[in-house]
Design a protein around this motif. Structure first.
Motif, PDB file in Angstrom:
ATOM      1  N   VAL A  87      40.408   7.988  36.033  1.00  0.00           N
ATOM      2  CA  VAL A  87      40.054   8.945  35.093  1.00  0.00           C
ATOM      3  C   VAL A  87      38.738   9.844  34.797  1.00  0.00           C
ATOM      4  O   VAL A  87      38.865  11.128  34.415  1.00  0.00           O
ATOM      5  CB  VAL A  87      40.338   8.135  33.695  1.00  0.00           C
ATOM      6  N   VAL A  88      37.779   9.328  35.196  1.00  0.00           N
ATOM      7  CA  VAL A  88      36.371   9.831  35.170  1.00  0.00           C
ATOM      8  C   VAL A  88      36.356  11.118  35.913  1.00  0.00           C
ATOM      9  O   VAL A  88      35.841  12.206  35.803  1.00  0.00           O
ATOM     10  CB  VAL A  88      35.326   8.979  35.371  1.00  0.00           C
ATOM     11  N   VAL A  89      36.651  10.787  37.305  1.00  0.00           N
ATOM     12  CA  VAL A  89      36.908  11.869  38.188  1.00  0.00           C
ATOM     13  C   VAL A  89      37.911  12.973  37.982  1.00  0.00           C
ATOM     14  O   VAL A  89      37.347  14.320  38.263  1.00  0.00           O
ATOM     15  CB  VAL A  89      37.362  11.098  39.658  1.00  0.00           C
ATOM     16  N   ALA A  90      39.049  12.714  37.336  1.00  0.00           N
ATOM     17  CA  ALA A  90      39.672  13.711  37.069  1.00  0.00           C
ATOM     18  C   ALA A  90      39.228  14.425  35.802  1.00  0.00           C
ATOM     19  O   ALA A  90      39.428  15.751  35.718  1.00  0.00           O
ATOM     20  CB  ALA A  90      40.999  13.089  36.508  1.00  0.00           C
ATOM     21  N   ALA A  91      38.481  13.973  34.842  1.00  0.00           N
ATOM     22  CA  ALA A  91      37.751  14.515  33.757  1.00  0.00           C
ATOM     23  C   ALA A  91      36.752  15.413  34.469  1.00  0.00           C
ATOM     24  O   ALA A  91      36.788  16.666  34.024  1.00  0.00           O
ATOM     25  CB  ALA A  91      37.036  13.677  32.682  1.00  0.00           C
ATOM     26  N   LEU A  92      35.908  15.266  35.373  1.00  0.00           N
ATOM     27  CA  LEU A  92      34.987  15.983  36.092  1.00  0.00           C
ATOM     28  C   LEU A  92      35.589  16.907  36.628  1.00  0.00           C
ATOM     29  O   LEU A  92      34.997  18.228  36.669  1.00  0.00           O
ATOM     30  CB  LEU A  92      34.014  14.939  36.932  1.00  0.00           C
ATOM     31  N   VAL A  93      36.648  16.896  37.539  1.00  0.00           N
ATOM     32  CA  VAL A  93      37.372  18.125  38.169  1.00  0.00           C
ATOM     33  C   VAL A  93      37.800  19.118  37.261  1.00  0.00           C
ATOM     34  O   VAL A  93      37.577  20.178  37.505  1.00  0.00           O
ATOM     35  CB  VAL A  93      38.463  17.410  39.066  1.00  0.00           C
ATOM     36  N   ILE A  94      38.232  18.449  36.246  1.00  0.00           N
ATOM     37  CA  ILE A  94      38.890  19.498  35.174  1.00  0.00           C
ATOM     38  C   ILE A  94      37.590  20.407  34.545  1.00  0.00           C
ATOM     39  O   ILE A  94      37.685  21.522  34.329  1.00  0.00           O
ATOM     40  CB  ILE A  94      39.700  18.924  34.091  1.00  0.00           C
ATOM     41  N   VAL A  95      36.620  19.859  34.147  1.00  0.00           N
ATOM     42  CA  VAL A  95      35.464  20.351  33.601  1.00  0.00           C
ATOM     43  C   VAL A  95      34.926  21.505  34.811  1.00  0.00           C
ATOM     44  O   VAL A  95      34.793  22.566  34.410  1.00  0.00           O
ATOM     45  CB  VAL A  95      34.440  19.739  32.977  1.00  0.00           C
TER      46      VAL A  95
END
Length: 106
Positions: free
Chosen positions: A25-33
């Motif tokens: 979830v954290v990696v996905a959020a960083l990719v989106i940002v």
């Protein structure tokens, strides 16, 4: 001599731990940002640099950031679209019926 064999398949299901799911979830959020900044949807202008806290009671300062984001506009417009019409009509038809006849009835 008798030969006994087990013809059943054994399926092993590996479940993810809670830490793995949080990491995903954290990696996905960083990719989106990152994508929002890379595509220009978000832009940030740093107007003041940050500073580490001094060795005193006074805390450090966070950098001042002017964040500009694109505006999403949602609305409606009139457009002609082909819409099918469903119509019902009454007709008289012969339909099968099912009943139960008692022994005493005619």
């Amino acid at each position: 001599m008798t030969d006994y064999r087990n013809d059943r398949e054994t399926v092993v299901v590996k479940k993810r731990s809670g830490g793995t799911i949080i990491a995903i979830v954290v990696v996905a959020a960083l990719v989106i940002v990152g994508l929002l900044f890379a595509t220009g949807f978000w832009s940030a202008d740093v107007t003041k640099t940050g500073a580490l806290p001094e060795v005193s009671v006074k805390g450090g300062e966070l950098p001042k950031v002017d964040l500009d984001s694109k505006e999403v506009v949602v609305g409606t417009k009139k457009t002609e679209v082909d819409v099918p019409k469903v119509k019902t009509e009454k007709e008289t038809l012969s339909v099968p019926t099912v009943g139960v006849k008692d022994n005493g009835e005619k």
